[in-house]
Design a protein around this motif. Structure first.
Motif, short mmCIF file in Angstrom:
data_model
loop_
_atom_site.label_atom_id
_atom_site.label_comp_id
_atom_site.label_asym_id
_atom_site.label_seq_id
_atom_site.Cartn_x
_atom_site.Cartn_y
_atom_site.Cartn_z
N HIS A 166 0.83 -1.20 0.00
CA HIS A 166 0.00 0.00 0.00
C HIS A 166 0.87 1.25 0.00
CE1 HIS A 166 -3.43 -2.56 1.03
NE2 HIS A 166 -2.68 -3.10 1.98
N HIS A 167 0.39 2.27 -0.70
CA HIS A 167 1.05 3.58 -0.70
C HIS A 167 0.27 4.50 0.22
CE1 HIS A 167 1.79 7.64 -2.88
NE2 HIS A 167 2.75 7.41 -1.99
N GLY A 168 0.94 5.04 1.23
CA GLY A 168 0.26 5.92 2.16
C GLY A 168 1.13 6.27 3.35
N SER A 169 0.57 7.06 4.26
CA SER A 169 1.30 7.53 5.43
C SER A 169 0.86 6.81 6.68
CB SER A 169 1.07 9.04 5.62
OG SER A 169 1.54 9.48 6.88
N VAL A 170 1.80 6.54 7.58
CA VAL A 170 1.48 5.90 8.86
C VAL A 170 0.72 6.85 9.78
CG1 VAL A 170 3.41 4.28 8.79
CG2 VAL A 170 3.72 6.55 9.80
N ALA A 171 0.56 8.11 9.36
CA ALA A 171 -0.22 9.06 10.15
C ALA A 171 -1.71 8.96 9.85
CB ALA A 171 0.28 10.49 9.88
N HIS A 172 -2.08 8.11 8.87
CA HIS A 172 -3.47 7.97 8.47
C HIS A 172 -3.97 6.56 8.79
CE1 HIS A 172 -2.44 11.20 5.27
NE2 HIS A 172 -2.77 11.76 6.43
N LYS A 173 -5.26 6.46 9.07
CA LYS A 173 -5.89 5.17 9.37
C LYS A 173 -6.57 4.62 8.12
CE LYS A 173 -6.96 6.64 14.11
NZ LYS A 173 -8.05 6.92 15.08
N ASP A 174 -6.46 3.32 7.95
CA ASP A 174 -7.12 2.65 6.83
C ASP A 174 -7.57 1.27 7.30
OD1 ASP A 174 -7.47 0.97 4.40
OD2 ASP A 174 -6.78 2.77 3.37
N PRO A 175 -8.82 0.89 6.99
CA PRO A 175 -9.33 -0.42 7.45
C PRO A 175 -8.52 -1.61 6.98
CG PRO A 175 -11.07 0.88 6.40
CD PRO A 175 -9.81 1.64 6.24
N CYS A 176 -7.76 -1.47 5.89
CA CYS A 176 -6.97 -2.60 5.39
C CYS A 176 -5.87 -3.02 6.35
CB CYS A 176 -6.38 -2.28 4.02
SG CYS A 176 -5.05 -1.06 4.04
N MET A 177 -5.57 -2.18 7.33
CA MET A 177 -4.52 -2.49 8.29
C MET A 177 -5.06 -3.03 9.61
SD MET A 177 -1.46 -2.27 7.25
CE MET A 177 -0.58 -1.70 5.80
N LEU A 178 -6.31 -3.39 9.64
CA LEU A 178 -6.88 -3.99 10.85
C LEU A 178 -6.68 -5.50 10.85
CD1 LEU A 178 -10.27 -2.04 11.07
CD2 LEU A 178 -8.26 -1.74 12.54
N GLY A 179 -6.60 -6.07 12.05
CA GLY A 179 -6.56 -7.52 12.20
C GLY A 179 -5.20 -8.17 12.11
N PHE A 180 -4.12 -7.39 12.17
CA PHE A 180 -2.78 -7.97 12.07
C PHE A 180 -2.29 -8.42 13.45
CE2 PHE A 180 -3.07 -5.88 8.06
CZ PHE A 180 -2.30 -6.66 7.22
N ASP A 181 -1.54 -9.51 13.45
CA ASP A 181 -0.97 -10.05 14.68
C ASP A 181 0.33 -9.35 15.06
OD1 ASP A 181 -2.99 -12.15 14.72
OD2 ASP A 181 -1.84 -13.05 13.09
N LEU A 182 1.13 -9.03 14.06
CA LEU A 182 2.43 -8.39 14.28
C LEU A 182 2.60 -7.23 13.31
CD1 LEU A 182 5.41 -8.28 15.35
CD2 LEU A 182 5.97 -9.97 13.59
N VAL A 183 3.04 -6.09 13.84
CA VAL A 183 3.35 -4.93 13.01
C VAL A 183 4.79 -4.54 13.28
CG1 VAL A 183 2.91 -2.47 12.66
CG2 VAL A 183 0.99 -4.06 12.87
N THR A 184 5.56 -4.37 12.22
CA THR A 184 6.96 -3.98 12.35
C THR A 184 7.16 -2.56 11.81
OG1 THR A 184 7.56 -4.91 10.19
CG2 THR A 184 7.72 -6.36 12.09
#
Length: 370
Positions: free
Chosen positions: A99-117
């Motif tokens: 995905h192209h975007g900023s970590v300062a923004h929320k997006d539903p596609c990033m929900l449900g992850f077990d581990l975030v690096t």
């Protein structure tokens, strides 16, 4: 991010393996320990960490996010399935998305992850982005584990040619105390515990300087409820998907069917050839030939000492060789692929030549002897 930059100016101290590889190995070790199914890499840059993680058998979903689409696009082809992945599909499913975007923004596609690096990411954020970062990652995404690495400014005097920051795009570089204070506050606000470690050991006698790369491992204290996720879920997507690869998997019926058919034919061919070989040994002696009733016992060693019931024996009738499906199903790989005998019959129906009652794979002797 910036995997090779630090090694380019490191003259007094040389890390072996290179520092970026040590960071990646640290993440891989965590994956092997906790077995997450869904992993997201924020600030994925050239996708090299994602490429390493795609070989971890526990992971079924990988996602990358970066503010620079061009950097991702240069290397994203390395995340595509290879021909061998189609020839030998894995038993697990695997989907990789960028995905192209900023970590300062929320997006539903990033929900449900077990581990975030977040490997060498936060030091690239400006003040407004850094302020929003904890809420996006710990509050909104709320994975079970978050790994954040960042340069340790106390190590910089040991690195040649570092006048201010290690990279011109860095907005800041924290000391150990600064990073730990920020991390502990974020953990406290969002219900996480945090432990500190790092990679890139200092020289002997300078242990107080700390690791060259400092790392915080955050673990969520309490399970996240579905209601809390839903209440904060934004209605619109903030990121643009630039790449998606779905790997062939035996969980997909069409790939499973192809694998089962190939394995059934392969197994049946092995039994047939051994059966025909034994038949030829008897053919020179008319008396022995008349008594030829080959059974599984004749070549049990060749078949891995497989023990089967009497009704499961392969046999020759006229010009046909019959290999019972029950025999084939007894082989470990066929059994593992199908799970049940009924599933085996369903997957090969109409795809493999069977006897009239459908109980055996059938081959013609004439084809063998010609």
């Amino acid at each position: 991010m910036d995997q090779n930059f630090q090694e380019e100016f490191t003259q007094i101290i040389k890390f072996e393996p290179p520092l970026y590889k040590q960071r990646h190995q640290f993440v891989k070790d965590l994956v092997e320990k906790y077995k997450p199914k869904k992993v997201a890499d924020l600030g994925c840059a050239d996708c090299s960490l994602l490429w390493m993680l795609k070989f971890c058998s526990c992971i079924e979903v990988l996602a990358g996010l970066d503010i620079c689409a061009n950097v991702m696009k240069e290397k994203m082809h390395t995340l595509s399935p290879l021909p061998v992945d189609y020839l030998q599909p894995s038993e697990r499913s695997l989907t990789i998305t960028l995905h192209h975007g900023s970590v300062a923004h929320k997006d539903p596609c990033m929900l449900g992850f077990d581990l975030v690096t977040c490997i060498e990411l936060i030091e690239h954020l400006d003040e407004s982005e850094l302020k929003k970062f904890p809420e996006v990652v710990f509050g909104f995404m709320a994975p079970s584990i978050v790994v954040i690495s960042t340069p340790n400014s106390e190590f910089n005097p040991l690195l040649s040619r570092v006048m201010s920051y290690r990279h011109p795009d860095h907005k800041f570089e924290w000391s150990q105390a600064q990073f730990q204070n920020w991390a502990q506050e974020a953990a406290r606000c969002y219900g996480y515990s945090v432990e500190f470690t790092g990679v890139g050991h200092p020289p002997a006698g300078m242990e107080k300087v700390g690791f060259c790369t400092q790392i915080g491992v955050f673990v969520r204290k309490y399970p996240q409820t579905g209601e809390s996720v839903q209440s904060e879920k934004p209605t619109e997507a903030a990121y643009k998907t630039v790449f998606k690869a779905v790997y062939p998997s035996l969980k997909d019926e069409k790939y499973l069917q192809n694998a089962v058919i190939s394995e059934v034919i392969f197994t049946a061919e092995i039994i047939k050839h051994r059966l025909m070989s034994i038949r030829e040994e008897y053919s020179d002696d008319p008396e022995r030939k008349s008594k030829f009733q080959p059974s599984m016992d004749c070549f049990s060693d060749y078949l891995g000492k497989l023990v089967v019931e009497k009704q499961m024996e392969p046999f020759i009738s006229g010009n046909e060789v019959y290999i019972p499906l029950a025999t084939i199903f007894s082989f470990p790989k066929v059994n593992r692929l199908c799970g049940t005998f009924e599933k085996l019959c369903k997957l090969i129906a109409g795809k493999v030549t069977l006897s009239s009652d459908g109980s055996a794979v059938m081959f013609s002797i004439e084809q063998e002897e010609n």
